[in-house]
Design a protein around this motif. Structure first.
Motif, PDB file in Angstrom:
ATOM      1  N   GLY A 226     -10.962   9.020   0.173  1.00 32.26           N
ATOM      2  CA  GLY A 226     -10.103   7.875  -0.515  1.00 32.26           C
ATOM      3  C   GLY A 226     -10.267   6.620  -0.578  1.00 32.26           C
ATOM      4  N   VAL A 227     -11.492   6.294   0.230  1.00 32.24           N
ATOM      5  CA  VAL A 227     -11.836   4.817   0.024  1.00 32.24           C
ATOM      6  C   VAL A 227     -12.902   4.717  -1.195  1.00 32.24           C
ATOM      7  CG1 VAL A 227     -13.109   2.928   1.165  1.00 32.24           C
ATOM      8  CG2 VAL A 227     -11.515   4.348   2.539  1.00 32.24           C
ATOM      9  N   GLU A 228     -12.216   3.908  -2.078  1.00 31.82           N
ATOM     10  CA  GLU A 228     -13.166   3.618  -3.190  1.00 31.82           C
ATOM     11  C   GLU A 228     -14.225   2.648  -3.094  1.00 31.82           C
ATOM     12  OE1 GLU A 228     -12.602   5.672  -6.201  1.00 31.82           O
ATOM     13  OE2 GLU A 228     -10.782   6.380  -5.841  1.00 31.82           O
ATOM     14  N   MET A 229     -14.156   1.700  -2.346  1.00 27.19           N
ATOM     15  CA  MET A 229     -15.116   0.992  -2.288  1.00 27.19           C
ATOM     16  C   MET A 229     -15.204   0.422  -0.888  1.00 27.19           C
ATOM     17  SD  MET A 229     -17.480  -0.878  -3.774  1.00 27.19           S
ATOM     18  CE  MET A 229     -18.609  -2.302  -3.103  1.00 27.19           C
ATOM     19  N   SER A 230     -16.601   0.086  -0.446  1.00 27.73           N
ATOM     20  CA  SER A 230     -16.654  -0.450   0.911  1.00 27.73           C
ATOM     21  C   SER A 230     -16.574  -1.943   0.648  1.00 27.73           C
ATOM     22  CB  SER A 230     -18.239  -0.280   1.451  1.00 27.73           C
ATOM     23  OG  SER A 230     -18.454   1.318   1.398  1.00 27.73           O
ATOM     24  N   THR A 231     -15.509  -2.575   1.493  1.00 30.66           N
ATOM     25  CA  THR A 231     -15.186  -3.958   1.317  1.00 30.66           C
ATOM     26  C   THR A 231     -14.941  -4.658   2.692  1.00 30.66           C
ATOM     27  OG1 THR A 231     -12.938  -3.326   1.238  1.00 30.66           O
ATOM     28  CG2 THR A 231     -13.927  -3.678  -0.794  1.00 30.66           C
ATOM     29  N   GLY A 232     -15.199  -6.010   2.582  1.00 30.80           N
ATOM     30  CA  GLY A 232     -15.060  -6.650   3.589  1.00 30.80           C
ATOM     31  C   GLY A 232     -15.557  -8.186   3.534  1.00 30.80           C
ATOM     32  N   SER A 233     -16.739  -7.929   2.945  1.00 33.37           N
ATOM     33  CA  SER A 233     -17.602  -9.204   2.689  1.00 33.37           C
ATOM     34  C   SER A 233     -16.397  -9.913   1.492  1.00 33.37           C
ATOM     35  CB  SER A 233     -18.927  -9.191   2.002  1.00 33.37           C
ATOM     36  OG  SER A 233     -19.748  -8.324   3.002  1.00 33.37           O
TER      37      SER A 233
ATOM     38  N   ARG B 187      -7.517   4.117  -9.326  1.00 38.05           N
ATOM     39  CA  ARG B 187      -8.373   3.601  -8.177  1.00 38.05           C
ATOM     40  C   ARG B 187      -7.796   2.290  -7.581  1.00 38.05           C
ATOM     41  NH1 ARG B 187     -10.868   7.283 -11.681  1.00 38.05           N
ATOM     42  NH2 ARG B 187     -13.043   7.277 -11.373  1.00 38.05           N
ATOM     43  N   PHE B 188      -7.943   2.342  -5.976  1.00 39.25           N
ATOM     44  CA  PHE B 188      -7.364   1.252  -5.208  1.00 39.25           C
ATOM     45  C   PHE B 188      -8.373   0.638  -4.450  1.00 39.25           C
ATOM     46  CE2 PHE B 188      -6.022  -0.173  -0.976  1.00 39.25           C
ATOM     47  CZ  PHE B 188      -5.213  -1.276  -1.360  1.00 39.25           C
ATOM     48  N   ILE B 189      -8.661  -0.729  -4.430  1.00 44.64           N
ATOM     49  CA  ILE B 189      -9.629  -1.473  -3.565  1.00 44.64           C
ATOM     50  C   ILE B 189      -8.824  -2.358  -2.689  1.00 44.64           C
ATOM     51  CG2 ILE B 189     -11.549  -2.896  -3.663  1.00 44.64           C
ATOM     52  CD1 ILE B 189     -12.500  -1.596  -6.521  1.00 44.64           C
ATOM     53  N   LEU B 190      -9.181  -2.253  -1.549  1.00 42.69           N
ATOM     54  CA  LEU B 190      -8.596  -3.182  -0.406  1.00 42.69           C
ATOM     55  C   LEU B 190      -9.649  -4.350  -0.302  1.00 42.69           C
ATOM     56  CD1 LEU B 190      -6.336  -4.030   1.520  1.00 42.69           C
ATOM     57  CD2 LEU B 190      -7.735  -2.694   3.435  1.00 42.69           C
ATOM     58  N   SER B 191      -9.594  -5.239  -1.339  1.00 44.59           N
ATOM     59  CA  SER B 191     -10.671  -6.355  -1.131  1.00 44.59           C
ATOM     60  C   SER B 191     -10.729  -7.084   0.196  1.00 44.59           C
ATOM     61  CB  SER B 191     -10.493  -7.456  -2.332  1.00 44.59           C
ATOM     62  OG  SER B 191     -11.758  -8.276  -2.387  1.00 44.59           O
TER      63      SER B 191
ATOM     64  N   MET C  46       0.833  -1.376   0.063  1.00 42.86           N
ATOM     65  CA  MET C  46       0.033   0.091   0.030  1.00 42.86           C
ATOM     66  C   MET C  46       0.818   1.254  -0.010  1.00 42.86           C
ATOM     67  SD  MET C  46      -3.392  -0.838   2.281  1.00 42.86           S
ATOM     68  CE  MET C  46      -2.880  -2.053   3.322  1.00 42.86           C
ATOM     69  N   ILE C  47       1.841   1.127   0.883  1.00 44.30           N
ATOM     70  CA  ILE C  47       2.945   2.443   0.715  1.00 44.30           C
ATOM     71  C   ILE C  47       3.442   2.468  -0.679  1.00 44.30           C
ATOM     72  CG2 ILE C  47       5.104   3.238   1.421  1.00 44.30           C
ATOM     73  CD1 ILE C  47       2.508   3.633   3.545  1.00 44.30           C
ATOM     74  N   ALA C  48       3.985   1.645  -1.348  1.00 45.60           N
ATOM     75  CA  ALA C  48       4.396   1.706  -2.597  1.00 45.60           C
ATOM     76  C   ALA C  48       3.404   2.187  -3.630  1.00 45.60           C
ATOM     77  CB  ALA C  48       4.969   0.149  -3.298  1.00 45.60           C
ATOM     78  N   LEU C  49       2.010   1.730  -3.471  1.00 45.27           N
ATOM     79  CA  LEU C  49       1.018   2.154  -4.249  1.00 45.27           C
ATOM     80  C   LEU C  49       0.843   3.644  -4.129  1.00 45.27           C
ATOM     81  CD1 LEU C  49      -1.506  -0.733  -4.176  1.00 45.27           C
ATOM     82  CD2 LEU C  49      -0.253   0.231  -6.391  1.00 45.27           C
TER      83      LEU C  49
ATOM     84  N   VAL D  73      -6.640   0.547 -12.225  1.00 39.73           N
ATOM     85  CA  VAL D  73      -7.243  -0.200 -11.087  1.00 39.73           C
ATOM     86  C   VAL D  73      -6.572  -1.229 -10.505  1.00 39.73           C
ATOM     87  CG1 VAL D  73      -9.422  -0.942 -10.111  1.00 39.73           C
ATOM     88  CG2 VAL D  73      -9.460   0.273 -12.149  1.00 39.73           C
ATOM     89  N   PHE D  74      -6.113  -0.669  -9.049  1.00 40.58           N
ATOM     90  CA  PHE D  74      -5.191  -1.747  -8.329  1.00 40.58           C
ATOM     91  C   PHE D  74      -6.343  -2.264  -7.286  1.00 40.58           C
ATOM     92  CE2 PHE D  74      -2.463   1.304 -10.227  1.00 40.58           C
ATOM     93  CZ  PHE D  74      -1.324   0.475 -10.506  1.00 40.58           C
ATOM     94  N   VAL D  75      -6.142  -3.768  -7.302  1.00 40.23           N
ATOM     95  CA  VAL D  75      -6.731  -4.348  -6.163  1.00 40.23           C
ATOM     96  C   VAL D  75      -6.114  -5.387  -5.154  1.00 40.23           C
ATOM     97  CG1 VAL D  75      -8.878  -6.023  -5.660  1.00 40.23           C
ATOM     98  CG2 VAL D  75      -8.935  -4.500  -7.550  1.00 40.23           C
ATOM     99  N   ILE D  76      -5.916  -5.193  -4.028  1.00 42.62           N
ATOM    100  CA  ILE D  76      -5.374  -6.051  -3.107  1.00 42.62           C
ATOM    101  C   ILE D  76      -6.250  -7.202  -2.592  1.00 42.62           C
ATOM    102  CG2 ILE D  76      -4.125  -6.377  -0.954  1.00 42.62           C
ATOM    103  CD1 ILE D  76      -2.564  -3.926  -1.144  1.00 42.62           C
ATOM    104  N   VAL D  77      -5.957  -8.281  -2.990  1.00 40.81           N
ATOM    105  CA  VAL D  77      -6.838  -9.855  -2.747  1.00 40.81           C
ATOM    106  C   VAL D  77      -6.045 -10.485  -1.693  1.00 40.81           C
ATOM    107  CG1 VAL D  77      -7.782 -11.688  -3.684  1.00 40.81           C
ATOM    108  CG2 VAL D  77      -7.805  -9.484  -4.954  1.00 40.81           C
TER     109      VAL D  77
END
Length: 275
Positions: free
Chosen positions: A109-116, A61-65, A39-42, A140-144
């Motif tokens: 800065g939060v692009e998407m509500s996640t956690g499910s 865009r960044f999403i923390l899945s 996340m720091i690198a991104l 678009v970058f997504v951490i999974v």
């Protein structure tokens, strides 16, 4: 930023992450500590964003899945100037906008509500397709998480992204090998993981997820192949930076107290002081 500067910034992030967990008494440290370098690198080197314009149409865009690792994202947003320190230190407290899972309606800065778990990549693929249709240049970058990769919805999104040739989509797989109940390979085997992504039509790279000299070049070189989505399998250590949290599911969730809290704070502070 140089690799050394980014590594120092990641150590600073670990300090604030642990300090916040200890103060607030709740959170998911294991997966946040394993993915914080990414996340720091991104946010500090790779993504095209403007902290003063979080809704800028051309932003990446960044999403923390794996949304339960929200404390890592909040800490990164704090260091980027998008969250105030006093707000960070209200994490998971009654009335705080910083809930256990990130909320796009409350946090800049939060692009998407996640956690499910298993949903973030589907949304990211949709964002990437919208970018293609609107002829936008954003990525678009997504951490999974590897645990959530056992979800069928993840593999539907993988097929979707390859079918629509979403080369503006990059997944970073936090491959720490441990989920809430134990070792991923004992619970639901993912290997041969890279081969599966390739078979589904993605271009794959594998890196050390704690080495900026590997993280940054990989993320700066996407798309790896024109017309194909990219996945970076980042081999990480769950709980990285706090010795008693490393390589165990015992600290998937929960905040240290007493002597363990003091030890965790001492370890992250000493790591930062060495620079």
């Amino acid at each position: 930023m140089t690799y050394n500067e980014l590594e120092r910034k990641a150590k600073e992030a670990r300090k604030w992450l642990v300090e916040t967990l200890v103060k607030c008494g709740a959170g998911h440290p294991g997966g946040a500590l394993s993915s914080i370098d990414i996340m720091i690198a991104l946010y500090f080197e790779v993504m095209n964003i403007d902290p003063n314009r979080p809704e800028w149409d051309e932003r990446d865009r960044f999403i923390l899945s794996k949304g339960h690792s929200s404390i890592g994202l909040y800490t990164t947003l704090y260091l980027k100037g998008m969250i105030e320190k006093d707000t960070l230190l209200t994490f998971r407290q009654n009335g705080s906008m910083l809930s256990g899972h990130p909320d796009m309606r409350k946090v800049r800065g939060v692009e998407m509500s996640t956690g499910s778990l298993g949903h973030g990549l589907s949304v990211g693929a949709g964002m990437a397709l919208a970018g293609k249709m609107d002829k936008k240049k954003y990525r678009v970058f997504v951490i999974v998480g590897d645990g959530e990769s056992q979800e069928g919805s993840i593999w539907e999104a993988i097929m979707f992204a390859a079918h629509y040739k979403l080369d503006n989509l990059t997944v970073i797989l936090d491959r720490n090998g441990i989920q809430i109940d134990g070792i991923t390979e004992n619970i639901m085997s993912l290997e041969p993981y890279a081969d599966k992504w390739k078979a589904f039509g993605w271009e794959v790279r594998e890196i050390n997820g704690h080495a900026m000299a590997e993280i940054v070049p990989a993320l700066k070189s996407v798309p790896f192949t024109e017309g194909k989505p990219s996945v970076v399998i980042a081999h990480t250590i769950k709980g990285k930076g706090v010795s008693f949290m490393e390589n165990t599911n015992a600290w998937h969730g929960g905040a240290p107290k007493g002597d363990l809290a003091a030890q965790a704070l001492r370890e992250v502070e000493e790591a930062l002081a060495k620079d």
